[in-house]
Design a protein around this motif. Structure first.
Motif, PDB file in Angstrom:
ATOM      1  N   LEU A  92     -26.523  30.657  38.483  1.00  9.73           N
ATOM      2  CA  LEU A  92     -25.537  30.137  39.425  1.00  9.73           C
ATOM      3  C   LEU A  92     -25.170  28.718  39.024  1.00  9.73           C
ATOM      4  O   LEU A  92     -26.035  27.874  38.832  1.00  9.73           O
ATOM      5  N   SER A  93     -23.891  28.465  38.916  1.00 11.27           N
ATOM      6  CA  SER A  93     -23.450  27.120  38.585  1.00 11.27           C
ATOM      7  C   SER A  93     -23.507  26.253  39.832  1.00 11.27           C
ATOM      8  O   SER A  93     -23.627  26.744  40.953  1.00 11.27           O
ATOM      9  N   ARG A  94     -23.429  24.958  39.633  1.00  9.30           N
ATOM     10  CA  ARG A  94     -23.427  24.039  40.777  1.00  9.30           C
ATOM     11  C   ARG A  94     -22.186  24.281  41.636  1.00  9.30           C
ATOM     12  O   ARG A  94     -22.211  24.143  42.851  1.00  9.30           O
ATOM     13  N   TYR A  95     -21.108  24.703  40.993  1.00 11.22           N
ATOM     14  CA  TYR A  95     -19.881  25.026  41.718  1.00 11.22           C
ATOM     15  C   TYR A  95     -20.124  26.215  42.652  1.00 11.22           C
ATOM     16  O   TYR A  95     -19.730  26.194  43.821  1.00 11.22           O
ATOM     17  N   ASP A  99     -31.090  26.628  43.197  1.00 17.59           N
ATOM     18  CA  ASP A  99     -30.967  26.062  41.856  1.00 17.59           C
ATOM     19  C   ASP A  99     -32.240  26.300  41.049  1.00 17.59           C
ATOM     20  O   ASP A  99     -32.178  26.584  39.859  1.00 17.59           O
ATOM     21  N   LEU A 100     -33.394  26.227  41.711  1.00 16.03           N
ATOM     22  CA  LEU A 100     -34.665  26.472  41.025  1.00 16.03           C
ATOM     23  C   LEU A 100     -34.851  27.942  40.644  1.00 16.03           C
ATOM     24  O   LEU A 100     -35.279  28.256  39.543  1.00 16.03           O
ATOM     25  N   PHE A 101     -34.533  28.832  41.564  1.00 15.02           N
ATOM     26  CA  PHE A 101     -34.838  30.246  41.380  1.00 15.02           C
ATOM     27  C   PHE A 101     -33.724  31.053  40.728  1.00 15.02           C
ATOM     28  O   PHE A 101     -33.945  32.193  40.345  1.00 15.02           O
ATOM     29  N   SER A 102     -32.542  30.488  40.604  1.00 15.50           N
ATOM     30  CA  SER A 102     -31.441  31.266  40.034  1.00 15.50           C
ATOM     31  C   SER A 102     -31.487  31.325  38.517  1.00 15.50           C
ATOM     32  O   SER A 102     -30.725  32.056  37.913  1.00 15.50           O
ATOM     33  N   GLU A 103     -32.381  30.550  37.896  1.00 10.48           N
ATOM     34  CA  GLU A 103     -32.555  30.541  36.442  1.00 10.48           C
ATOM     35  C   GLU A 103     -31.224  30.293  35.727  1.00 10.48           C
ATOM     36  O   GLU A 103     -30.830  31.003  34.810  1.00 10.48           O
ATOM     37  N   HIS A 110     -18.839  20.878  44.227  1.00 16.64           N
ATOM     38  CA  HIS A 110     -19.997  20.858  43.329  1.00 16.64           C
ATOM     39  C   HIS A 110     -20.726  19.514  43.355  1.00 16.64           C
ATOM     40  O   HIS A 110     -21.943  19.462  43.188  1.00 16.64           O
ATOM     41  N   ALA A 111     -20.001  18.435  43.605  1.00 15.05           N
ATOM     42  CA  ALA A 111     -20.646  17.118  43.667  1.00 15.05           C
ATOM     43  C   ALA A 111     -21.603  17.037  44.855  1.00 15.05           C
ATOM     44  O   ALA A 111     -22.690  16.451  44.756  1.00 15.05           O
TER      45      ALA A 111
END
Length: 159
Positions: free
Chosen positions: A50-53, A43-47, A63-64
């Protein structure tokens, strides 16, 4: 998902875990924590690419659960200094890996720049150009323009 695979390999190497077991339904604490760390770092490096899904789908979770993993690791980083140090080490290794990597699509641009520099050197030294160098440059320019959605302004150079 390429960045997820690279982050997974770095984290598994540091934690001495098997990457194959991360994609099973194994609920051992060390594997669940490794999954959470990978999701957090991705999540940090994907800028935001990438969605949470997509982050959750990589480990067959919803995704939750991916959002929960990100919040959980974020809380651990704030509360526990040893955990913060571990995450910082992961971040450092991932940053080094990404810096040493040539981004997709940059190979042709790098070849184009080097071919252009070679032609300029020949022109400055008043040497004759080889036909293959000129063809290579023209092919790279046309390939670069065809691949790109941007409008390139092609300046004809005196050859």
């Amino acid at each position: 998902m390429d960045i997820m695979k690279k982050i997974e390999l770095i984290v598994c190497e540091d934690l001495n875990l098997s990457p194959e077991l991360l994609h099973t339904r194994c609920r051992k604490k060390q594997y669940v924590e490794a999954k959470h760390i990978i999701i957090y770092l991705a999540d940090l490096f994907s800028e935001s690419s990438l969605s949470r899904y997509a982050l959750g789908r990589y480990f067959q979770i919803n995704h939750a659960s991916a959002i929960h993993a990100i919040h959980k690791i974020d809380n651990y980083v704030r509360l526990y200094p040893f955990f913060r140090e571990r995450i910082e080490n992961h971040k450092k290794r991932i940053s080094e890996m990404l810096e040493n990597e040539i981004p997709e699509g940059m190979e042709t641009e790098i070849e184009l720049i080097s071919a252009k520099q070679k032609i300029r050197e020949f022109l400055l030294m008043n040497k004759t150009l080889e036909d293959c160098d000129v063809r290579k440059y023209n092919n790279l320019v046309s390939l670069n323009v065809q691949k790109s959605n941007k409008n390139y302004e092609i300046v004809e150079e005196k050859l």
